[in-house]
Design a protein around this motif. Structure first.
Motif, mmCIF file in Angstrom:
data_model
loop_
_atom_site.group_PDB
_atom_site.id
_atom_site.type_symbol
_atom_site.label_atom_id
_atom_site.label_comp_id
_atom_site.label_asym_id
_atom_site.label_seq_id
_atom_site.Cartn_x
_atom_site.Cartn_y
_atom_site.Cartn_z
ATOM 1 N N UNK A 207 8.998 3.841 7.443
ATOM 2 C CA UNK A 207 8.476 3.213 6.234
ATOM 3 C C UNK A 207 8.403 4.214 5.103
ATOM 4 N N UNK A 208 9.301 4.093 4.135
ATOM 5 C CA UNK A 208 9.365 5.051 3.015
ATOM 6 C C UNK A 208 8.408 4.624 1.911
ATOM 7 N N UNK A 209 7.113 4.673 2.213
ATOM 8 C CA UNK A 209 6.071 4.243 1.278
ATOM 9 C C UNK A 209 5.358 5.477 0.722
ATOM 10 N N UNK A 210 4.446 5.269 -0.232
ATOM 11 C CA UNK A 210 3.739 6.399 -0.842
ATOM 12 C C UNK A 210 2.961 7.211 0.189
ATOM 13 N N UNK A 211 2.357 6.516 1.161
ATOM 14 C CA UNK A 211 1.613 7.236 2.194
ATOM 15 C C UNK A 211 2.538 8.155 2.993
ATOM 16 N N UNK A 212 3.793 7.735 3.166
ATOM 17 C CA UNK A 212 4.749 8.535 3.920
ATOM 18 C C UNK A 212 5.049 9.846 3.214
ATOM 19 N N UNK A 213 5.092 9.832 1.891
ATOM 20 C CA UNK A 213 5.356 11.057 1.138
ATOM 21 C C UNK A 213 4.328 12.129 1.473
ATOM 22 N N UNK A 214 3.062 11.739 1.490
ATOM 23 C CA UNK A 214 1.998 12.694 1.823
ATOM 24 C C UNK A 214 2.032 13.072 3.293
ATOM 25 N N UNK A 215 2.357 12.108 4.169
ATOM 26 C CA UNK A 215 2.381 12.394 5.603
ATOM 27 C C UNK A 215 3.508 13.365 5.953
ATOM 28 N N UNK A 216 4.628 13.282 5.239
ATOM 29 C CA UNK A 216 5.712 14.240 5.465
ATOM 30 C C UNK A 216 5.217 15.658 5.210
ATOM 31 N N UNK A 224 5.996 20.216 12.487
ATOM 32 C CA UNK A 224 6.920 19.216 13.010
ATOM 33 C C UNK A 224 8.261 19.228 12.275
ATOM 34 N N UNK A 225 9.301 18.801 12.973
ATOM 35 C CA UNK A 225 10.573 18.451 12.346
ATOM 36 C C UNK A 225 10.435 16.985 11.946
ATOM 37 N N UNK A 226 10.404 16.709 10.649
ATOM 38 C CA UNK A 226 10.002 15.387 10.164
ATOM 39 C C UNK A 226 11.207 14.572 9.719
ATOM 40 N N UNK A 227 11.294 13.359 10.244
ATOM 41 C CA UNK A 227 12.318 12.388 9.871
ATOM 42 C C UNK A 227 11.658 11.182 9.240
ATOM 43 N N UNK A 228 12.217 10.692 8.141
ATOM 44 C CA UNK A 228 11.770 9.452 7.509
ATOM 45 C C UNK A 228 12.857 8.412 7.703
ATOM 46 N N UNK A 232 15.641 0.362 3.827
ATOM 47 C CA UNK A 232 15.923 0.117 2.412
ATOM 48 C C UNK A 232 16.403 1.399 1.739
ATOM 49 N N UNK A 233 17.684 1.475 1.396
ATOM 50 C CA UNK A 233 18.222 2.716 0.826
ATOM 51 C C UNK A 233 17.618 3.098 -0.513
ATOM 52 N N UNK A 234 17.091 2.142 -1.245
ATOM 53 C CA UNK A 234 16.522 2.471 -2.542
ATOM 54 C C UNK A 234 15.235 3.286 -2.412
ATOM 55 N N UNK A 235 14.582 3.198 -1.256
ATOM 56 C CA UNK A 235 13.320 3.923 -1.055
ATOM 57 C C UNK A 235 13.496 5.208 -0.246
ATOM 58 N N UNK A 239 14.973 12.304 -3.432
ATOM 59 C CA UNK A 239 14.084 12.510 -4.575
ATOM 60 C C UNK A 239 12.643 12.152 -4.217
ATOM 61 N N UNK A 240 12.464 11.133 -3.384
ATOM 62 C CA UNK A 240 11.112 10.726 -2.997
ATOM 63 C C UNK A 240 10.563 11.547 -1.838
ATOM 64 N N UNK A 241 11.457 12.110 -1.009
ATOM 65 C CA UNK A 241 11.010 12.853 0.166
ATOM 66 C C UNK A 241 11.737 14.199 0.247
ATOM 67 N N UNK A 242 11.462 15.081 -0.714
ATOM 68 C CA UNK A 242 12.172 16.367 -0.718
ATOM 69 C C UNK A 242 11.835 17.257 0.469
ATOM 70 N N UNK A 243 10.671 17.046 1.076
ATOM 71 C CA UNK A 243 10.262 17.907 2.184
ATOM 72 C C UNK A 243 10.702 17.439 3.549
ATOM 73 N N UNK A 244 11.271 16.239 3.654
ATOM 74 C CA UNK A 244 11.686 15.717 4.958
ATOM 75 C C UNK A 244 12.902 16.478 5.474
ATOM 76 N N UNK A 245 12.939 16.712 6.767
ATOM 77 C CA UNK A 245 14.107 17.354 7.372
ATOM 78 C C UNK A 245 15.289 16.395 7.437
ATOM 79 N N UNK A 246 15.009 15.127 7.715
ATOM 80 C CA UNK A 246 16.069 14.118 7.830
ATOM 81 C C UNK A 246 15.627 12.836 7.141
ATOM 82 N N UNK A 247 16.572 12.171 6.490
ATOM 83 C CA UNK A 247 16.358 10.841 5.928
ATOM 84 C C UNK A 247 17.362 9.891 6.574
#
Length: 382
Positions: A207-216, A224-228, A232-235, A239-247
């Motif tokens: 779930x690429x929601x606002x809460x996910x940005x902080x949880x990443x 952790x190695x974090x995957x989002x 929905x490709x638009x979310x 740009x929204x999850x620069x810190x995630x290891x994988x999208x």
């Protein structure tokens, strides 16, 4: 030593000599566990920590001495009423520290740093108690049957030590083992301290929601190695999850069924939409994951449980679900909510209660197997 391997690898590649102090045994209450390390290079630069500050000065001096005389030593630090703040552990515990100089003539230690720096699984086994002259002797053990180095030149002893270290590596554990000098598993000969290094555990946020940005951000902070993952490709964007290891852009349940998970994996479901949640949780709760949490109101939780029962999940499987996700911190913002989720993950993995330490009679530093996962679900509200 391996907890600061990346920094030590840079020192090694730069040709620096350094000494490493590693916690190899802990008694009572202590702020850092076995494997915690402090290192000092030939210029006096220090990195890492063995005690959270209590004995750092004394350990620093031992490292400097090791660089000067080239000797490996083992020292014990404990609580002292007379000198607690200067050298002792004010929390009341005892730690044993192995101090080892690492020079170009220490190929096993330097090879270990290289392997760990490539995120390859490996274990470093070092003699921490035994006959004179063997203290600090090391083996680099990798999956399969390969190992590098020798303890005293006897193949039978090395093979037994490598086998014992490999068992800890397979479990992802750090600890001590005893082997006899004739290469059997009977105690009384050598005590080895084995540090295991395995790839970081995974956190998969659905779930690429606002809460996910902080949880990443919280997941990365916890190592952790974090995957989002979101359909929905638009979310699900960099740009929204620069810190995630994988999208990953895919249906969550489909991705979960085809990706690699293990007993250390943490699964956080933030979609709170039945068309995503139900098939995803149906798969997640049948995996041997360390933690499965799902966001939503209590009404959403009850409806989701009803739907999961309808698709065949048992009560035992449903009991593994942490929902509503997180500890009750009164969280409102995404950052506060991420903190409540991260706190519950730590409590579940380490056997904590989530209760305030003030007024509590439970030990602050629990003697819990670091490889064990579990714990009862905590009362939670995101």
């Amino acid at each position: 030593m391996l907890d600061i391997a990346s920094a030590l690898l840079r020192w090694s590649q730069e040709g620096r000599d350094f000494a490493v102090a590693t916690v190899v045994e802990v008694g009572g209450s202590a702020p850092r566990g076995p494997g915690a390390a402090l290192a000092v290079d030939s210029e006096g630069t220090a990195i890492g920590s063995v005690s959270g500050g209590c004995v750092e000065g004394a350990v620093y001096e031992l490292c400097v001495q090791a660089l000067q005389d080239g000797r490996t030593v083992r020292s014990r630090f404990g609580y002292s009423d007379e000198d607690a703040f200067a050298v002792g552990l004010t929390c009341g515990g005892v730690i044993d520290v192995l101090v080892t100089p690492v020079r170009p003539d220490a190929p096993v230690l330097r090879a270990t740093l290289t392997v760990v720096g490539r995120d390859e699984p490996a274990a470093l086994a070092r003699v921490v108690r035994g006959p004179d002259g063997l203290l600090g002797r090391a083996l680099l053990v990798r999956p399969g049957r390969s190992y590098e180095g020798t303890l005293d030149g006897r193949p039978a002893l090395d093979r037994r030590a490598a086998a014992e270290a490999r068992a800890l590596l397979d479990a992802g554990r750090t600890g001590t083992v005893e082997i006899a000098e004739d290469g059997t598993s009977c105690p009384g000969g050598l005590t080895l301290f084995v540090e295991s290094s395995v790839p970081p555990p995974r956190m998969i946020v659905f779930g690429a929601v606002d809460f996910a940005t902080a949880l990443v951000r919280a997941g990365k902070f916890l190592g952790y190695h974090v995957t989002v993952c979101d359909a929905r490709p638009v979310f699900a964007t960099r740009a929204r999850f620069p810190g995630a290891d994988d999208l990953v852009v895919d249906w969550p349940h489909r991705y979960l069924r085809h990706t690699e998970t293990d007993e250390r994996t943490v699964l956080c479901v933030l979609t709170h939409d039945a068309k995503f949640d139900v098939p995803l949780l149906e798969a997640a709760l049948r995996l041997p994951a360390a933690y499965v949490g799902a966001m939503g109101s209590r009404r959403t939780h009850e409806d989701r449980n009803r739907r999961l029962r309808e698709v065949g999940l048992t009560e035992a499987e449903l009991a593994r679900l942490h929902s509503p996700i997180g500890l009750d911190l009164g969280a409102r913002t995404p950052e506060e909510t991420a903190l409540s989720i991260a706190a519950e993950i730590v409590a579940v993995r380490r056997g904590g209660t989530g209760a305030p330490l003030t007024g509590s009679r439970t030990p602050i530093h629990r003697d819990v197997d670091a490889g064990a996962e579990g714990g009862a679900p905590s009362p939670a509200a995101a």
